[in-house]
Design an enzyme around this catalytic site. Structure first.
Site, PDB file in Angstrom:
ATOM      1  N   ALA A  73      44.487  53.893  22.373  1.00  0.00           N
ATOM      2  CA  ALA A  73      44.569  53.268  23.689  1.00  0.00           C
ATOM      3  C   ALA A  73      45.510  54.060  24.598  1.00  0.00           C
ATOM      4  CB  ALA A  73      45.066  51.829  23.546  1.00  0.00           C
ATOM      5  N   GLY A 116      42.737  52.560  18.788  1.00  0.00           N
ATOM      6  CA  GLY A 116      41.513  52.138  19.464  1.00  0.00           C
ATOM      7  C   GLY A 116      40.356  53.083  19.262  1.00  0.00           C
ATOM      8  N   GLU A 119      38.807  51.988  16.204  1.00  0.00           N
ATOM      9  CA  GLU A 119      38.149  50.700  16.433  1.00  0.00           C
ATOM     10  C   GLU A 119      36.785  50.868  17.094  1.00  0.00           C
ATOM     11  OE1 GLU A 119      41.731  47.482  16.762  1.00  0.00           O
ATOM     12  OE2 GLU A 119      41.719  49.084  18.252  1.00  0.00           O
ATOM     13  N   GLU A 139      49.147  51.333  15.094  1.00  0.00           N
ATOM     14  CA  GLU A 139      49.784  50.413  16.032  1.00  0.00           C
ATOM     15  C   GLU A 139      51.108  49.857  15.517  1.00  0.00           C
ATOM     16  OE1 GLU A 139      45.349  50.268  16.914  1.00  0.00           O
ATOM     17  OE2 GLU A 139      46.611  50.287  15.121  1.00  0.00           O
TER      18      GLU A 139
END
Length: 267
Positions: A73, A116, A119, A139
């Site tokens: 992210a 991310g 993901e 994270e």
């Protein structure tokens, strides 16, 4: 392919779509330098896959380019007011658009797929991974947890214990370990990743696509469906697929010429 202007997206250059003659749609993340997944880019990913669902291709390859898939992210957005809820919402909308696409989706992973980035890859059906790639959910090293689906999709793919190991330590998993744990489906040399993913996509695009759609739908629902109910769904789909032209072509071809020679028409 152009993105619907009525859907909120980021810069159009951040997600590039090519619909190829072999029935495969190549979707490339294209945000310099590390494909940081901003909320704008995520909105465009959702929009692109929503457009693809309106006219599904034979298969989709999601690629981050030759250097890396996506490093995670865009952390610079995390301090904005209301950022956590917005980031999670955009991630879930993007990953749901990928996972709900009726076509088979393949993540072509080079370099890094972290946070991310992983993901997004987890939302795909299959993952072709470079032999020098690193995959991880780091994270926890920021004092936070995954917010784009990893706590749910990763344990369903590799099991709760392996998912906890990755998420709680934040460690990066090399390609060979990813293959052993089922996180990667195929591992090839880095310069062969895109070609292998496109070859697989082309193979699927020329396969029995209606049967693929049914199989994908039933497999995806299996984790939330009691076994008896899941078997009922399988039986219903098994019976219904016999009414397709592809099933007739496939069975007739097998009886006449043996396996692997059928030409499917997608009907």
């Amino acid at each position: 392919m152009t993105v619907d202007p009525d859907r909120p997206v980021g810069s159009e250059s951040e997600v590039v779509v090519e619909r190829r003659d072999d029935g495969v749609a190549l979707v490339r993340l294209n945000r310099p330098k590390m494909n940081a997944l901003s909320t704008g880019l995520l909105a465009q990913v959702r929009s692109v896959f929503a457009v693809l669902q309106e006219d599904p291709p034979g298969a989709v390859v999601l690629w981050g380019g030759p250097r890396l898939f996506a490093a995670g992210a865009d952390v610079t957005e995390f301090t904005d007011p209301g950022a956590p809820a917005l980031v999670a919402t955009r991630f879930h909308a993007a990953t749901e658009a990928i996972s709900s696409l009726s076509s088979v989706t393949i993540a072509a992973i080079t370099g890094y797929a972290l946070g991310g980035g992983l993901e997004l890859a987890l939302a795909c059906d299959l993952r072709v991974v470079a032999d020098d790639a690193k995959l991880g959910q780091p994270e926890i090293l920021l004092g936070i947890i995954p917010g784009g689906g990893a706590t749910q999709r990763l344990p369903r793919l590799v099991g709760p214990a392996r998912a906890k190991d990755m998420i709680l330590t934040g460690r990066q998993v090399p390609a060979d370990e990813a293959l052993r744990m089922g996180l990667a489906d195929r591992v090839v040399a880095a310069d062969e990743v895109l070609d292998e993913a496109l070859r697989l996509g082309s193979q699927l695009a020329h396969g029995a696509r209606l049967a693929q759609v049914l199989a994908k739908r039933i497999i995806d629902s299996a984790a939330e469906t009691p076994l008896a109910q899941g078997l009922d769904h399988e039986t219903s789909a098994f019976v219904s697929v016999f009414d397709t032209e592809d099933a007739r072509h496939g069975i007739d071809s097998f009886l006449e010429r043996g396996p692997g020679r059928a030409r499917f028409v997608g009907r």
